[in-house]
Design an enzyme around this catalytic site. Structure first.
Site, mmCIF file in Angstrom:
data_model
loop_
_atom_site.group_PDB
_atom_site.id
_atom_site.type_symbol
_atom_site.label_atom_id
_atom_site.label_comp_id
_atom_site.label_asym_id
_atom_site.label_seq_id
_atom_site.Cartn_x
_atom_site.Cartn_y
_atom_site.Cartn_z
ATOM 1 N N ASN A 8 -21.021 19.853 3.601
ATOM 2 C CA ASN A 8 -22.434 20.013 3.245
ATOM 3 C C ASN A 8 -22.624 19.244 1.943
ATOM 4 O OD1 ASN A 8 -24.941 20.768 2.286
ATOM 5 N ND2 ASN A 8 -24.665 22.944 2.710
ATOM 6 N N ALA A 10 -24.923 19.058 -0.066
ATOM 7 C CA ALA A 10 -25.638 19.797 -1.108
ATOM 8 C C ALA A 10 -24.726 20.750 -1.872
ATOM 9 C CB ALA A 10 -26.805 20.573 -0.493
ATOM 10 N N CYS A 11 -23.497 20.915 -1.413
ATOM 11 C CA CYS A 11 -22.543 21.855 -2.018
ATOM 12 C C CYS A 11 -21.586 21.112 -2.936
ATOM 13 C CB CYS A 11 -21.765 22.560 -0.906
ATOM 14 S SG CYS A 11 -20.387 23.578 -1.491
ATOM 15 N N GLY A 12 -21.521 21.534 -4.193
ATOM 16 C CA GLY A 12 -20.634 20.901 -5.163
ATOM 17 C C GLY A 12 -19.169 20.997 -4.779
ATOM 18 N N ARG A 15 -18.519 18.527 -2.041
ATOM 19 C CA ARG A 15 -18.479 17.145 -2.562
ATOM 20 C C ARG A 15 -17.170 16.884 -3.302
ATOM 21 N NH1 ARG A 15 -23.735 18.520 -4.195
ATOM 22 N NH2 ARG A 15 -23.042 18.604 -6.362
#
Length: 114
Positions: A8, A10-12, A15
């Site tokens: 995802n 949007a997830c740190g 990433r």
């Protein structure tokens, strides 16, 4: 080595895990945007089994209605079906390599299967 990450962007943590994969010599990451292309209930069952987790342990509670729906205490089949139908219920990131599967929270857990 192939490494599939259910990601995802949007997830740190997701990433950061992907960055570890991309920076690891000899690792070829395959990115699956699971919110757009959710895994089947059968695939999720295999991933959690290979990770040594129950489906309930792979359930995302934060930012979801999982607790209101009673999913943390539901049976495996019900949890897996809910995750396949609503992939936002899947805790991320999951990474699969030939050495195993990990729910990479924290992201450094990915090193266990590289």
């Amino acid at each position: 080595m192939k490494a599939t990450i259910w990601h995802n962007p949007a997830c740190g943590t997701s990433r950061k895990t992907l960055a570890i994969l991309e920076e690891s010599p000899g690792v070829a990451p395959e990115v699956v945007l699971y919110l757009e292309n959710p895994p089947s209930a059968a695939k999720l069952a295999q991933l959690y089994r290979d990770a040594g987790l129950t489906p309930q342990q792979g359930l995302r509670l934060r930012g979801t209605d999982a607790e209101d729906r009673g999913l943390p205490h539901a049976g495996d089949a019900e949890v897996l079906a809910a995750m396949a139908a609503e992939p936002r219920l899947i805790e991320r990131p999951l990474v699969e390599t030939a050495k195993g599967v990990r729910l990479c929270r924290p992201q450094d857990r990915v090193h266990e299967i590289l």
